[in-house]
Design an enzyme around this catalytic site. Structure first.
Site, PDB file in Angstrom:
ATOM      1  CG  HIS A 134       9.855  -7.627   1.459  1.00 46.11           C
ATOM      2  ND1 HIS A 134       9.623  -6.284   1.691  1.00 46.11           N
ATOM      3  CD2 HIS A 134       8.683  -8.136   1.005  1.00 46.11           C
ATOM      4  CE1 HIS A 134       8.371  -5.995   1.374  1.00 46.11           C
ATOM      5  NE2 HIS A 134       7.773  -7.095   0.952  1.00 46.11           N
ATOM      6  CG  ASP A 234       4.233  -5.087  -7.136  1.00 42.69           C
ATOM      7  OD1 ASP A 234       3.328  -4.765  -7.916  1.00 42.69           O
ATOM      8  OD2 ASP A 234       4.069  -5.873  -6.179  1.00 42.69           O
ATOM      9  CE  LYS A 254       1.472  -5.247  -2.840  1.00 42.19           C
ATOM     10  NZ  LYS A 254       2.892  -4.950  -2.749  1.00 42.19           N
TER      11      LYS A 254
HETATM   12 CA    CA Z   1       5.398  -7.098  -4.719  1.00 38.82          CA
END
Ligand code: CA
Length: 416
Positions: A134, A234, A254
């Protein structure tokens, strides 16, 4: 593994909630208020009712923790009690034990009749960034394809302090966030609904033992502080994130929501799925040297269901792809003396595998929108649209033992 365990409670085949799992949650029904329970098959063992049967009286633990509407006080009793209690529940639910059967009607509730609640009070939430694939993919997209990983990445588990107040349970609708973004080639930002809404497939661990300010947790006994694990989504607004994150990192892109699966799977239940630590190719400082098997072979998947259409599995990956393990994360988190509290949550960071089908976010699956995904009904997706439902699932399976996490499922609603 010793002799195979069987339960007198019916366990449907392919159930996540076998007698080897026994995950903890908080539930209510029409006539039972919020209370702790343990999932077994398609049922829930009502721990408040169980504590009234006398079958726990010799455990030498305060049974008042089961009168609570959260699991924090139970978790705070510490690892020896978690173990003793789990052993007793395993015994009471096994075919070889008849003691609980007469109370079955009182202590068992069908999951179909229960509403799951947020099981813990989360005081603090930290999000790591521990999947090499990632971090590499994001580095390639946003920085330099030749040097995708920043120089610190293999020396420490990169993380940031997230927002605990907006962690919600599976089933909670996620409202598309508003915010500042900057259109391509523009010199000034605009305000509006995020157009690049995304998920991040993660696993979270829950702290079950506090530390004092100034104390450090050693990488060798970090698991003593970890109660269990959950699936963690998330949610991320990529366009808000891109404009705001320099130089201090994630903020409003976020903090609008993260969602968790309702059941906390005890760490002990994941023992059958332990594998050797990730072969890290850069030597780390001694406080991060992790010995043993603190990596877990857990199958994970993400499915997407548009409002009218059927579900399509869009990612299949595995928790084993994490470069940094949970012990290294917790040792690093506390190495400066930062204290942890019962109920704190630490998420892994997006879990991406090595192949494009195993990426853990739309950002990577659609490669920034350049390669739209085609869903089963023919619709295409670059990011998450209004009324889409995102579903994450996970389980371990080995030698006939299956332990699963259930699912975290949330529908995206438009801004109103
Ligand atoms: Ca994250």
């Amino acid at each position: 593994m010793s002799k195979k365990l069987e339960s007198w409670v019916d366990i449907p085949s392919q159930s996540d909630f076998t007698i080897y799992n026994l995950p903890y949650g908080i539930f209510s029904t029409a006539d039972r208020g919020d209370r702790p329970g343990i999932a077994i098959g398609a049922q829930i063992l009502d721990l408040r009712e169980l504590s009234g049967t006398g079958l726990l009286d010799d455990l030498k633990m305060p049974l008042g923790v089961f009168k609570k509407e959260l699991l924090n006080d139970f978790m705070a009793l510490g690892k020896p009690v978690w173990k003793r209690f789990r052993d007793r529940i395993t015994s009471l639910l096994s075919t070889e034990n008849e003691e609980l059967k007469p109370f079955a009607e009182r202590v068992l509730v069908a999951q179909s009749e229960a509403t799951m609640k947020m099981p813990i009070h989360v005081g603090d939430y930290t999000d790591f960034y521990s999947s090499k694939e990632h971090a590499t993919n994001v580095g390639m997209m946003f920085r330099d394809p030749e040097n995708a990983l920043l120089p610190n990445w293999k020396h420490l588990p990169v993380g940031y302090h997230g927002r605990a107040s907006s962690i919600v349970i599976s089933g909670t609708p996620i409202k598309r966030p508003m915010g500042q973004t900057i259109p391509a080639d523009a010199s000034k930002p605009v305000f509006g609904a995020s157009r690049l809404l995304d998920f991040e497939l993660e696993m979270a661990f829950v702290i079950g033992q506090e530390t004092k300010l100034g104390e450090r947790i050693s990488v060798d006994n970090a698991e003593d502080y970890i109660f269990g694990m959950m699936l963690f989504n998330d949610w991320s607004a990529r366009d808000i994130q891109k404009w705001e994150y320099v130089p201090l990192g994630p903020f409003l892109g976020k903090s609008f929501a993260s969602s968790v699966s309702p059941w906390i799977v005890p760490l002990e239940a994941l023992d059958p799925f332990r594998i050797d630590n990730y072969p890290q190719d850069v030597e780390v400082l001694p406080y991060l040297e992790s010995k043993g098997k603190h990596r877990f072979d857990l199958n994970l998947e993400v499915a997407l269901a548009p409002e009218s259409g059927q579900e399509t599995v869009i990612s299949q990956t595995n928790f084993k792809y994490m470069y940094w393990n949970i012990c290294q994360q917790l040792a690093h988190h506390t190495v400066n003396g930062c204290n942890v509290n019962v109920g704190d949550m630490c998420a892994s960071g997006t879990i991406s595998g090595p192949t494009p089908e195993s990426y853990g976010s739309m950002l990577e699956l659609s490669w920034r929108g350049q390669k739209p995904l085609t869903l089963a009904g023919g619709e295409q997706r670059k990011f998450i649209m209004d009324h889409d439902t995102v579903i994450m699932r996970g389980y371990g399976e080995k030698e006939g033992i299956r332990v699963g996490f259930g699912e975290v499922r949330n529908k995206v609603l438009p801004v109103d």
